[in-house]
Design a protein around this motif. Structure first.
Motif, PDB file in Angstrom:
ATOM      1  N   ALA A 166     -58.540 -16.000 -17.726  1.00 27.09           N
ATOM      2  CA  ALA A 166     -58.203 -16.226 -16.099  1.00 27.09           C
ATOM      3  C   ALA A 166     -58.009 -17.716 -16.136  1.00 27.09           C
ATOM      4  O   ALA A 166     -58.708 -18.627 -16.850  1.00 27.09           O
ATOM      5  CB  ALA A 166     -59.347 -15.726 -15.225  1.00 27.09           C
ATOM      6  N   GLY A 167     -57.149 -18.065 -15.161  1.00 29.10           N
ATOM      7  CA  GLY A 167     -57.184 -19.457 -14.772  1.00 29.10           C
ATOM      8  C   GLY A 167     -58.269 -19.992 -13.814  1.00 29.10           C
ATOM      9  O   GLY A 167     -58.686 -19.185 -12.735  1.00 29.10           O
ATOM     10  N   VAL A 168     -58.740 -20.937 -13.884  1.00 25.43           N
ATOM     11  CA  VAL A 168     -60.174 -21.508 -13.131  1.00 25.43           C
ATOM     12  C   VAL A 168     -59.387 -22.346 -11.722  1.00 25.43           C
ATOM     13  O   VAL A 168     -58.887 -23.300 -12.029  1.00 25.43           O
ATOM     14  CB  VAL A 168     -61.063 -22.369 -13.956  1.00 25.43           C
ATOM     15  N   ALA A 169     -59.720 -21.867 -10.621  1.00 26.86           N
ATOM     16  CA  ALA A 169     -59.245 -21.987  -9.381  1.00 26.86           C
ATOM     17  C   ALA A 169     -60.149 -23.083  -8.895  1.00 26.86           C
ATOM     18  O   ALA A 169     -59.327 -24.013  -8.058  1.00 26.86           O
ATOM     19  CB  ALA A 169     -58.857 -20.970  -8.440  1.00 26.86           C
ATOM     20  N   GLY A 170     -61.303 -23.240  -9.041  1.00 25.48           N
ATOM     21  CA  GLY A 170     -61.982 -24.277  -8.433  1.00 25.48           C
ATOM     22  C   GLY A 170     -63.228 -24.380  -9.227  1.00 25.48           C
ATOM     23  O   GLY A 170     -63.485 -23.802 -10.413  1.00 25.48           O
ATOM     24  N   ARG A 171     -64.383 -25.104  -8.488  1.00 26.90           N
ATOM     25  CA  ARG A 171     -65.695 -25.350  -9.150  1.00 26.90           C
ATOM     26  C   ARG A 171     -66.718 -25.234  -8.188  1.00 26.90           C
ATOM     27  O   ARG A 171     -66.633 -25.631  -7.121  1.00 26.90           O
ATOM     28  CB  ARG A 171     -65.770 -26.901  -9.727  1.00 26.90           C
ATOM     29  N   VAL A 172     -67.806 -24.538  -8.539  1.00 29.97           N
ATOM     30  CA  VAL A 172     -69.075 -24.189  -7.718  1.00 29.97           C
ATOM     31  C   VAL A 172     -70.247 -24.967  -8.780  1.00 29.97           C
ATOM     32  O   VAL A 172     -70.536 -24.232  -9.720  1.00 29.97           O
ATOM     33  CB  VAL A 172     -69.150 -22.658  -7.520  1.00 29.97           C
ATOM     34  N   THR A 173     -70.581 -25.687  -8.084  1.00 26.20           N
ATOM     35  CA  THR A 173     -71.936 -26.409  -8.627  1.00 26.20           C
ATOM     36  C   THR A 173     -73.061 -25.754  -8.306  1.00 26.20           C
ATOM     37  O   THR A 173     -73.468 -25.701  -7.023  1.00 26.20           O
ATOM     38  CB  THR A 173     -71.870 -27.926  -8.338  1.00 26.20           C
ATOM     39  N   ILE A 174     -74.017 -25.537  -9.174  1.00 25.40           N
ATOM     40  CA  ILE A 174     -75.185 -24.746  -8.772  1.00 25.40           C
ATOM     41  C   ILE A 174     -76.524 -25.371  -9.314  1.00 25.40           C
ATOM     42  O   ILE A 174     -76.594 -26.383 -10.089  1.00 25.40           O
ATOM     43  CB  ILE A 174     -75.478 -23.215  -9.409  1.00 25.40           C
ATOM     44  N   ASP A 175     -77.599 -25.028  -8.500  1.00 21.25           N
ATOM     45  CA  ASP A 175     -78.828 -25.850  -9.108  1.00 21.25           C
ATOM     46  C   ASP A 175     -79.507 -25.354 -10.097  1.00 21.25           C
ATOM     47  O   ASP A 175     -79.195 -23.892 -10.582  1.00 21.25           O
ATOM     48  CB  ASP A 175     -79.793 -26.060  -7.915  1.00 21.25           C
TER      49      ASP A 175
END
Length: 387
Positions: A283-292
């Motif tokens: 899959a192409g990665v469309a964005g970034r989600v930062t988690i704790d």
């Protein structure tokens, strides 16, 4: 093919139950010393594949060599460095390559079909599903797909870069029982074989625990791959539950009979669902989600879904249903299919489910655990996703 039955080999040479196989040949394995195509090698491979086909084994060939086939007609002695020249060589050579494969299989009364792919064909879910269906239809019709990257339209920025990774993705797409990577080196070594201290590695039961190996230079004068790309492909395949046999191109018969050659990579005991394998590797990665860290701990220890309460930042523009990278402490720790577009996701960062009603119609996890893949150290996909 009955995909519910486990027809994977348990080890090298154990191919009695083999039903579907992907064989990858690099440019260095298909060319002579002068850079021209080795037609004798194509004939040998065709004979082995025809023998398998007569036993009911379905085979996909991932074949490099288009650019190499186009070098001589263009008056070139090595792979062009200028991408436009490489594209011209591929445009000319792909037809020649397929013609030679067709001729090699004609004497065995077997038909071949050309399948040219680009990165976007496997990074977009809809295209990936179309590719998978087309390959399944060809195999069920008894036709041997000859797969290659479409170098004529590929660019340096958007390309596989080698056919090893492509072969692993094709093996996953068709639910192959085995991936055979044929190269110009007879096995994986702890150092380049030219090094007197190099030791051959005959079996790798846990690729994540593979001892440090010294990788030599990448590729030959007609190819782009190297041992590093073979290991990357093996990581993808074994994480999908597909065993890998790496061997020299002239050892194909031994790979398919005794198995007493090359390096065997033992797969994960459980086949990863096709959807998750696509998320992890294609899959192409469309964005970034930062988690704790608390969210990451819940994902790893309890197999939880990713809730907005554990998210600290949203980066990039993406739509619901696209794949995003999950990051924690500056490292990518996983990937998943996101339930909201980036604008909505940004508005619910840090919110509990009970607080989301004013922002979304139906409060739900940002990434459901069924759409989530976690990575181990070194970005190896975890084989215990969701557990």
């Amino acid at each position: 093919m009955n995909e519910a039955a486990d027809t994977r080999p348990s080890g090298p040479g154990d191919l009695a139950g083999l039903r579907r196989l992907v064989i990858k040949l690099g440019s260095s394995s298909l060319t002579r010393d002068d850079g021209g195509l080795d037609l004798n090698r194509l004939d040998i491979v065709a004979a082995e594949v025809a023998r398998l086909a007569s036993r009911g084994v379905e085979v996909v060939i991932v074949s490099s060599g288009a650019i190499a086939a186009g070098l001589a007609p263009l008056g070139l002695s090595e792979r062009p460095r200028v991408i436009a020249q490489a594209q011209a060589a591929a445009a000319l050579g792909q037809g020649l390559l397929l013609a030679h494969w067709r001729s090699a299989f004609q004497s065995h009364y077997r038909h071949v079909a050309q399948v040219l792919l680009t990165v976007s064909d496997v990074t977009r879910r809809s295209s990936y599903l179309n590719v998978r269906q087309a390959l399944h239809e060809l195999l069920e019709a008894g036709i041997i797909p000859i797969v290659n990257e479409n170098d004529t339209v590929a660019t340096d920025e958007i390309r596989f870069g080698d056919n090893d990774r492509l072969a692993a993705m094709v093996a996953q797409a068709v639910h192959a029982d085995l991936l055979v990577l044929l190269t110009d080196v007879d096995a994986l070594y702890t150092a380049p074989p030219s090094n007197p201290s190099a030791s051959r590695i005959t079996r790798v039961d846990d690729i994540a625990a593979l001892p440090q190996v010294e990788i030599g230079g990448a590729g030959s004068r007609v190819g782009t791959g190297g041992m590093e790309t073979k290991l990357a492909a093996a990581r993808i395949a074994v994480a999908c539950g597909i065993p890998v046999h790496l061997a020299a191109a002239d050892e194909l018969h031994r790979v398919l009979t005794s198995g007493t050659c090359g390096t065997w990579f033992t797969p994960s005991p459980v086949r990863r669902p096709s959807r998750l394998a696509w998320v992890a590797h294609a899959a192409g990665v469309a964005g970034r989600v930062t988690i704790d860290r608390g969210a990451l701990r819940a994902l790893r220890r309890h197999g939880s879904s990713l809730l907005a309460a554990g998210v600290t930042a949203i980066d990039g523009a993406f739509r619901a249903g696209e794949v995003v990278g999950l990051w924690c402490d500056g490292a990518e720790v996983g990937r998943g299919i996101v339930a909201f577009d980036s604008e909505v996701a940004s508005s619910i960062v840090g919110l509990r489910m009970s607080q989301m009603s004013s922002h979304v119609d139906t409060p739900r996890p940002l990434v459901h655990r069924d759409d989530l893949v976690l990575f181990r150290d070194g970005r190896d996909p975890d084989t215990t996703v969701g557990a």
